[in-house]
Write a protein that holds these residues in place. Sequence first.
Motif, PDB file in Angstrom:
ATOM      1  N   ASN A   1      29.757  55.404  24.012  1.00  0.00           N
ATOM      2  CA  ASN A   1      29.544  56.553  23.138  1.00  0.00           C
ATOM      3  C   ASN A   1      29.122  56.181  21.764  1.00  0.00           C
ATOM      4  N   THR A   2      28.591  55.048  21.490  1.00  0.00           N
ATOM      5  CA  THR A   2      27.936  54.656  20.063  1.00  0.00           C
ATOM      6  C   THR A   2      26.491  54.451  20.009  1.00  0.00           C
ATOM      7  N   PHE A   3      25.831  54.753  19.398  1.00  0.00           N
ATOM      8  CA  PHE A   3      24.367  54.503  19.193  1.00  0.00           C
ATOM      9  C   PHE A   3      23.969  54.017  17.880  1.00  0.00           C
ATOM     10  N   PHE A   4      23.122  53.270  17.665  1.00  0.00           N
ATOM     11  CA  PHE A   4      22.654  52.819  16.335  1.00  0.00           C
ATOM     12  C   PHE A   4      21.402  53.327  15.954  1.00  0.00           C
ATOM     13  N   ASN A   5      21.580  53.865  14.600  1.00  0.00           N
ATOM     14  CA  ASN A   5      20.657  54.258  13.756  1.00  0.00           C
ATOM     15  C   ASN A   5      19.781  53.290  13.384  1.00  0.00           C
ATOM     16  N   ASP A   6      18.388  53.517  12.845  1.00  0.00           N
ATOM     17  CA  ASP A   6      17.470  52.300  12.123  1.00  0.00           C
ATOM     18  C   ASP A   6      18.222  51.365  11.287  1.00  0.00           C
ATOM     19  N   GLN A   7      18.936  51.974  10.314  1.00  0.00           N
ATOM     20  CA  GLN A   7      19.704  51.291   9.238  1.00  0.00           C
ATOM     21  C   GLN A   7      20.878  50.285   9.854  1.00  0.00           C
ATOM     22  N   GLN A   8      21.647  50.644  10.859  1.00  0.00           N
ATOM     23  CA  GLN A   8      22.662  50.045  11.444  1.00  0.00           C
ATOM     24  C   GLN A   8      21.880  48.748  12.142  1.00  0.00           C
ATOM     25  N   ALA A   9      20.841  49.009  13.029  1.00  0.00           N
ATOM     26  CA  ALA A   9      20.214  48.179  13.677  1.00  0.00           C
ATOM     27  C   ALA A   9      19.685  46.896  12.697  1.00  0.00           C
ATOM     28  N   ASN A  10      19.160  47.401  11.460  1.00  0.00           N
ATOM     29  CA  ASN A  10      18.493  46.483  10.700  1.00  0.00           C
ATOM     30  C   ASN A  10      19.755  45.608   9.964  1.00  0.00           C
ATOM     31  N   GLN A  11      20.724  46.296   9.849  1.00  0.00           N
ATOM     32  CA  GLN A  11      22.041  45.467   9.428  1.00  0.00           C
ATOM     33  C   GLN A  11      22.561  44.371  10.404  1.00  0.00           C
ATOM     34  N   LEU A  12      22.427  44.751  11.522  1.00  0.00           N
ATOM     35  CA  LEU A  12      22.922  44.012  12.579  1.00  0.00           C
ATOM     36  C   LEU A  12      21.897  42.692  12.659  1.00  0.00           C
ATOM     37  N   ALA A  13      20.790  42.915  12.087  1.00  0.00           N
ATOM     38  CA  ALA A  13      19.747  41.516  12.160  1.00  0.00           C
ATOM     39  C   ALA A  13      20.261  40.475  11.220  1.00  0.00           C
ATOM     40  N   LEU A  14      21.420  40.836  10.212  1.00  0.00           N
ATOM     41  CA  LEU A  14      21.856  39.971   9.430  1.00  0.00           C
ATOM     42  C   LEU A  14      22.668  38.701  10.139  1.00  0.00           C
ATOM     43  N   PHE A  15      23.500  39.358  11.370  1.00  0.00           N
ATOM     44  CA  PHE A  15      24.163  38.532  12.051  1.00  0.00           C
ATOM     45  C   PHE A  15      23.423  37.905  13.303  1.00  0.00           C
ATOM     46  N   ALA A  16      22.562  38.491  13.884  1.00  0.00           N
ATOM     47  CA  ALA A  16      21.923  38.411  15.049  1.00  0.00           C
ATOM     48  C   ALA A  16      20.238  38.824  14.936  1.00  0.00           C
ATOM     49  N   PRO A  17      19.537  38.028  14.217  1.00  0.00           N
ATOM     50  CA  PRO A  17      18.257  38.537  14.154  1.00  0.00           C
ATOM     51  C   PRO A  17      17.322  38.588  15.430  1.00  0.00           C
ATOM     52  N   ASN A  18      17.491  38.194  16.686  1.00  0.00           N
ATOM     53  CA  ASN A  18      16.775  38.183  17.822  1.00  0.00           C
ATOM     54  C   ASN A  18      17.602  39.349  18.870  1.00  0.00           C
ATOM     55  N   ALA A  19      18.585  39.990  18.305  1.00  0.00           N
ATOM     56  CA  ALA A  19      19.277  40.695  19.020  1.00  0.00           C
ATOM     57  C   ALA A  19      18.553  41.968  19.905  1.00  0.00           C
ATOM     58  N   THR A  20      18.950  42.299  20.976  1.00  0.00           N
ATOM     59  CA  THR A  20      18.294  43.389  21.375  1.00  0.00           C
ATOM     60  C   THR A  20      19.174  44.599  21.633  1.00  0.00           C
ATOM     61  N   ILE A  21      18.957  45.879  21.509  1.00  0.00           N
ATOM     62  CA  ILE A  21      19.768  46.768  21.809  1.00  0.00           C
ATOM     63  C   ILE A  21      19.551  47.707  23.086  1.00  0.00           C
ATOM     64  N   ASN A  22      20.161  48.002  23.889  1.00  0.00           N
ATOM     65  CA  ASN A  22      20.062  48.771  25.093  1.00  0.00           C
ATOM     66  C   ASN A  22      20.790  50.272  24.857  1.00  0.00           C
ATOM     67  N   GLN A  23      19.992  51.270  24.771  1.00  0.00           N
ATOM     68  CA  GLN A  23      20.795  52.611  24.729  1.00  0.00           C
ATOM     69  C   GLN A  23      20.942  52.957  26.090  1.00  0.00           C
TER      70      GLN A  23
END
Length: 151
Positions: free
Chosen positions: A61-83
């Motif tokens: 029940n949690t989805f990432f907006n664009d800003q949060q996905a960009n912040q995630l790149a700080l820790f994992a620049p090659n991460a993928t998010i599956n909705q």
Amino acid sequence: MQKKLQVEAIEHGSVIDHIPAQQGVKILKFFKFTQTKEKITIGLNLATHNGEGKDLIKIENTFFNDQQANQLALFAPNATINQIKDFKVVNKFQVQLPSSFIGVLVCPNSNCISHNEPVNTRFYVHQKNSLKLKCHYCEKSFERSTFDELD
């Protein structure tokens, strides 16, 4: 004999994959996922096809907006998010490292004006391959690892 591990599927939510090993817990803390009531499945130091380890996070029940996905790149620049919706992947995207981060990190320079003035911190991505960030105010550059104790 082939080993097969079973991890419970989620009905609605997000799966963050391709997180570098040792970054999963930092992501949980940074996004305050440990303070939610949602079910979270975490895989740490999982084997990959190239022999390197990775972390994985499933959060219902949690989805990432664009800003949060960009912040995630700080820790994992090659991460993928599956909705995930109704147990199916409805959208899959790779995080993008933005050109700047505003109000996300604290400047490690104790003399930086951002510590004493009511301003949002701002860092520019100075070098992508080893992720160096440059403070907008004091203009000092810092490696990403400098911020680990501040996460």
